[in-house]
Design an enzyme around this catalytic site. Structure first.
Site: not given
Ligand code: APR
Length: 245
Positions: A107, A122
């Site tokens: 982003d 990514h």
């Molecule tokens: N502060 C910190 N963490 C948070 C908050 C917040 N305000 N809100 C949500 N979270 C946490 C959630 O609890 C969750 O564990 O952020 C995490 C988001 O997880 P995902 O949606 O799985 O995102 P991510 O881990 O970055 O995904 C990895 O998956 O789909 C692919 O390529 C995409 O880069 C991405 C990769």
């Protein structure tokens, strides 16, 4: 939030000659950017990753996938970095060379907060590239308008410059991230479910190499078991406190 662990982690930050930070979608949640795996609000609660984040998905339904990335690009134009992105950029300014920022996010919010040299595992959602190896007729700036844009000579399609499931991470970027994981004294794992490899493996590498690992997340993550401490809370509240010392 456990005050004892917060103080302990702050002390670890003070002591660490080098800190690696691995961020995920959760760090941008407070900016208003949806995560992927949060129930209800995450993109993968609405869409199938196989359809929206794989080469096969794009080839089957290029318009649907292109329009979804376009929608996400538009959403990102309207949001701002939050306190967590700023806390990292501030720390880098105050302690040049002491922190390596590794992100799974596409982003651009870390960069907009002022972080330099971010290792983007990514890719970058604002980048365009050709789906197939470009031929001499393919000029990305002159691609014909469409959903997606295309080369009007050979039909090659433009795709977003992100890493989809099944694709390799940018080699030099991942090498630099692995090196930071091996050499840091402390790794902060912020806002990631820890479900996607090889990115999540960096936390295990850091721990095996002797670093302390701290997870900052309001919910359980798959990396909690690899952590010496888990701070439960939102990144925007926690990171400024952890990094202010
Ligand atoms: N502060 C910190 N963490 C948070 C908050 C917040 N305000 N809100 C949500 N979270 C946490 C959630 O609890 C969750 O564990 O952020 C995490 C988001 O997880 P995902 O949606 O799985 O995102 P991510 O881990 O970055 O995904 C990895 O998956 O789909 C692919 O390529 C995409 O880069 C991405 C990769």
């Amino acid at each position: 939030m456990d005050e004892h662990s917060l103080d302990t982690v702050r002390a670890w930050v003070q002591e660490a000659p080098h800190i690696a930070v691995l961020t995920g979608a959760g760090i941008s949640a407070e900016s208003g950017v949806p995560t992927f795996r949060d129930a209800q609000t995450g993109y993968w609660a609405q869409f199938r990753a196989e359809e929206m984040a794989t080469e096969e998905g794009f080839r089957s339904h290029p318009q649907r996938v292109w329009d979804w990335y376009q929608y996400r690009r538009d959403l990102l134009q309207g949001v701002q970095p939050n306190a967590a992105h700023h806390a990292l950029a501030d720390f880098e300014r105050r302690h040049p060379g002491r922190l390596t920022l590794i992100t799974q996010n596409v982003d651009g919010l870390h960069q907009r907060a002022g972080s330099n040299g971010v290792l983007c595992l990514h890719g970058d959602i604002f980048e365009d590239r050709w789906l197939d190896t470009p031929r001499s007729c393919c000029h990305i700036r002159h691609a014909s308008a469409g959903h997606p844009p295309y080369c009007d000579r050979c039909g090659n399609l433009v795709r977003p410059g992100v890493v989809w499931f099944g694709e390799a991470l940018p080699y030099a970027t991942f090498e630099a991230a692995e090196q930071a994981a091996r050499q840091c004294a402390l790794m902060l794992v912020v806002g990631t479910a820890g479900a996607v490899y090889p990115a999540a493996g960096l936390a295990h590498q850091a721990r095996s190499a002797g670093a302390r690992v701290v997870v900052l997340n309001p919910a359980n993550s798959e990396l909690d078991g690899a952590a010496h401490a888990v701070l439960r809370g939102a990144a925007g509240a926690l990171l400024p406190q952890v990094l202010s010392a």
